[in-house]
Design an enzyme around this catalytic site. Structure first.
Site, PDB file in Angstrom:
ATOM      1  CG  ASP A  69      30.785  69.254  88.801  1.00  0.00           C
ATOM      2  OD1 ASP A  69      31.007  68.047  88.798  1.00  0.00           O
ATOM      3  OD2 ASP A  69      30.655  69.939  89.833  1.00  0.00           O
ATOM      4  CG  ASP A  70      29.121  73.166  85.375  1.00  0.00           C
ATOM      5  OD1 ASP A  70      28.591  72.611  86.359  1.00  0.00           O
ATOM      6  OD2 ASP A  70      29.653  74.289  85.438  1.00  0.00           O
ATOM      7  CG  HIS A 120      26.292  69.796  88.620  1.00  0.00           C
ATOM      8  ND1 HIS A 120      26.711  69.909  89.921  1.00  0.00           N
ATOM      9  CD2 HIS A 120      26.829  70.879  87.983  1.00  0.00           C
ATOM     10  CE1 HIS A 120      27.451  70.993  90.057  1.00  0.00           C
ATOM     11  NE2 HIS A 120      27.532  71.613  88.900  1.00  0.00           N
ATOM     12  CG  HIS A 124      25.171  75.338  87.735  1.00  0.00           C
ATOM     13  ND1 HIS A 124      25.769  76.220  88.593  1.00  0.00           N
ATOM     14  CD2 HIS A 124      26.070  74.340  87.586  1.00  0.00           C
ATOM     15  CE1 HIS A 124      26.981  75.788  88.925  1.00  0.00           C
ATOM     16  NE2 HIS A 124      27.177  74.635  88.329  1.00  0.00           N
ATOM     17  CG  HIS A 211      33.705  72.837  85.685  1.00  0.00           C
ATOM     18  ND1 HIS A 211      34.692  73.148  86.584  1.00  0.00           N
ATOM     19  CD2 HIS A 211      32.525  72.954  86.357  1.00  0.00           C
ATOM     20  CE1 HIS A 211      34.142  73.448  87.752  1.00  0.00           C
ATOM     21  NE2 HIS A 211      32.829  73.334  87.646  1.00  0.00           N
TER      22      HIS A 211
HETATM   23 ZN   LIG Z   1      28.652  73.284  88.388  1.00  0.00          ZN
END
Ligand SMILES: [Zn+2]
Length: 244
Positions: A69-70, A120, A124, A211
């Site tokens: 993620d991210d 995603h 955020h 991540h």
């Molecule tokens: Zn995240």
């Protein structure tokens, strides 16, 4: 032939005795041979059945999905992609829209290397705390950005903080992917602790949350792949995991 007849009674008895001995020898020989061949065939059966068993039920097949993620991150994501390519492993990336601009090449490479790209959100935010329209806008904008680069609209979304509501599903028809193993890599940023947590908690069908915006997470992911591969794990993207 006459010779036989001329042998007389004792000759016939002798012949009979030799015949019996011969018969016994033959039976014995045949018996041993039969026994041996039976033994072989039993062995053969055992081997065959083991072979068949091994073939029908191979060493327990375990499947796991690594998810990141991210990202994308301009340094760590390419490093991860390189390591994944060396290992022939496919993973799933859930991208943040605001990290996409300037990293288009990285996203193209994800696609070309066979990874799955998901959404995603845009920045955020916790989607369930937003107005539904704003939350959907977050997802749609990121979907558009990804589609402009890869030509494909993402089908999978990982909501930040795992926070999702059915209301959002009505407006944005996407498949929501959460996770089952969370090593809190963003918090520890310690490669060994991340690896240990994953290896201790992984099981068949796990979805692991990482991540690709931290050095330690990328290093840990590659070590986890090497370790779990030796344990018979096979790495797939989440769409493959959900199909199985
Ligand atoms: Zn995240």
């Amino acid at each position: 032939m006459i010779i036989g007849r001329g042998a007389g009674r004792s000759g016939r008895i002798t012949l009979t005795i030799w015949g019996i001995i011969g018969l016994l020898l033959a039976v014995d020989f045949y018996g041993v041979k039969t026994g041996a061949s039976r033994q072989q065939s039993v062995k053969g059966t055992v081997y065959t059945s083991v072979g068949e068993t091994a073939h029908q039920r191979p060493v327990e097949k375990k499947t796991v999905a690594l998810t990141f993620d991210d990202g994308p991150h301009p340094i760590y994501t390419p490093r991860l992609l390189e390591g994944l390519k060396e290992r022939g492993v496919h993973v799933t990336f859930f991208l943040i829209g605001q990290n996409i601009d300037g990293n288009e090449d990285i996203i193209l490479r994800m696609k070309e290397d066979g990874h799955l790209i998901g959404n995603h959100s845009q920045n955020h935010m916790q989607l369930t705390k937003e107005q539904t329209k704003e939350a959907c806008d977050q997802i749609n904008r990121t979907n558009d950005q990804i589609k402009n680069i890869t030509g494909q609209i993402p089908e999978y979304v990982r909501p930040p903080f795992g926070s999702w509501s059915e209301e959002l599903e009505c407006l944005v028809p996407m498949k929501v992917v959460l996770w089952s193993v969370d090593p809190l890599d963003w918090k520890t940023q310690n490669k060994d602790r991340i690896v240990r947590h994953i290896v201790n908690h992984v099981e068949d069908g796990s979805i692991i949350l990482l991540h690709d915006v931290y050095d330690a997470s990328v290093e840990a992911a590659l070590e986890v792949i090497d370790t779990l591969s030796l344990e018979g794990y096979n790495f797939v993207t989440v769409d493959e995991l959900l199909i199985e």
